[in-house]
Design an enzyme around this catalytic site. Sequence first.
Site, PDB file in Angstrom:
ATOM      1  CG  ASP A 333      -1.814   1.161   1.333  1.00 12.07           C
ATOM      2  OD1 ASP A 333      -2.403   1.533   0.298  1.00 12.07           O
ATOM      3  OD2 ASP A 333      -1.930   1.735   2.430  1.00 12.07           O
ATOM      4  CG  ASP A 524      -3.661   1.445   6.319  1.00  8.51           C
ATOM      5  OD1 ASP A 524      -4.346   0.403   6.221  1.00  8.51           O
ATOM      6  OD2 ASP A 524      -4.032   2.532   5.875  1.00  8.51           O
ATOM      7  CG  ASP A 528      -4.421  -1.556   2.774  1.00 10.24           C
ATOM      8  OD1 ASP A 528      -4.862  -1.218   1.671  1.00 10.24           O
ATOM      9  OD2 ASP A 528      -3.685  -0.833   3.466  1.00 10.24           O
TER      10      ASP A 528
END
Length: 635
Positions: A333, A524, A528
């Site tokens: 991410d 995080d 996600d």
Amino acid sequence: MSHQCSHGHIHFSGNLQTPEEQRRMQRQLTLTMITIGLLLLSLLWRAIAPDQPGISDILAGVAWLLVAVPVFRAGWHSLLHPDLHGVTDLLVVLAMLGAWALGDLMTAALLPVIMIFGHILEERSVMGTRQAIAGLTKLTHSQARRVRADGEVALIDSQHLRAGDVVEVRAGDRLPADGRILSGQASLDVGHITGESVPVETAPGMNVFAGSINLNGLLRVEVTHTGDQSTLGKVIALMQEAEQAKPPITRMLERYAGHYLILVLLIAATTWFLTYNSQAMLAVLVAACPCALVLSAPATAMAGIAVAARHGVLIRNAAFLEELADVDALIVDKTGTLTEGRLSFVDALLVTEMPREQVLALASALGATSNHPVSRVLAETLSDAGGLALRDVEEIQGVGIVAMTDDGVALLGRQALFTRYSVETAPLPAHEGPVVGLALNGEFLGWFLLDDTLRAEAPAAIEALKSLGIDRIQLLTGDRMSVAERVAQQAGIDELAGEALPAEKLRQVQNMVNEGWRPMVVGDGINDALALKAGAVGIAMGGNGADIALASADVVLAGGDLRRLPTAIRLSRKCRATLQVNVFIGLGWTILIVAAAAMGLLGTAGALIAAVLHNLSTLLVLLNTGRLLQFDETN
């Protein structure tokens, strides 16, 4: 001698041993010492009065009875609750009964004594991990200097702190809870949490962890999380959970425990029918005790989990420690993972002849009047040395701030704010992050550029992962493509997918898995969550305090340091190599001793020699596992 190889039955309670385990260990040691004393007296009597063997046999018989009761109790428990650890209990019971039936009371008594020493040796293998957890647990219990409403400081137990309390942390003190620094600067030793050996320099507004040591300076900290909800509390909970989880190879061995026992009995029976050597038959039963094999996986897993925790890598289960060795792709991410996850001041493009310090001071003063993230960054980053007086401050939601100064109306905000007040601005700079302008008394002063900056260690971490054989790396973010492209280029990532909602992130991960890749998904841990679950291993960043999504992640980076990703993979591969050697020692050594015992090569005291050799294999497994504890990349 309840449950040799008993580390699989451990339930950690905060101490190195539970009271029940301590009592059991003390009973075993006491019985062992009494038994050894009686056996020595038996041998001494036989040497002094060889023509009176009855007294010697009585002493040996009493010694046998002392250890027979706990051994039979353990064997009975193993029959009622069969598992891999119980195989050893049953084999020792059979060997003891065989020795007793043959009239060899000395061997019958010595067998469990030797096995008890092996059991104590195995208990010590558990202590390393428990000691690591106990050391962390101690950090959660400390004294705190709470600042009362009247400004006075009161010394209280950290367990009585609540979110919102303000504490004073002096040089040499441990932080009693997670919190946010209100005032002061200091260097913090956070090695216990993140594995980072270099002290972290702190400043107002930063989040700090419970258990960190204040090396210098005086801090005022607002408590955000305490006790089990703190980052340290969750670290301890993860380690406890990981310690009690069984490695996959252990679960596989347990499925065949019953078959293994039958096989050993057939080998022992065959040995007896072919050789009529009772000592060889007893030696086979003892030699086949699978302690070293059973110990190989848990010892390796616990050592690996303890070493990982020392490096700030928290592994929920030993299975994920093994999975890390096989990953060949990375899906990462952007916000809060590759980047810091918080805005920072980049530059000021000024178009005025007013002194730069005066412009920055005005922007800082205006920013201090708002809680907007952009305003807070300007207030904390820029200097307000002038102490400007602002009047009639008005915050226009989503547009900016208007205030009166001695020099006229001051404006801080987006382009729309200046259009509303008919202030002509300089051309808007080409910048992907937030941009705010500043004007005073109708004159536009300049633009301020802000951005979510790339983590300093990100490019080196990505390069290290590539060198470890991570052949496919993808940046997956919900942010705009233009922003994703810039971050991917800075980090050294070639493949990217932007503007992806959580459902799309999940599909991307599933597509990669369907193509045959084993991706490690790093995020995080909140937005996600779906993607983290879909990958081979899900890793959550824990650097933003205690609000880490432990439920969705298999692994947590306590300090959010991306350099720990290649560390985790290297450690996982070292654990696998160690486990392979341990299994080879446990299996190979057992087969070797059983073969030697069946062929009568262990002599007239075959059962006792087999017991000693059995414990030697356990010692070899522990020594090999100890090499794993030397793994150190905390610098």
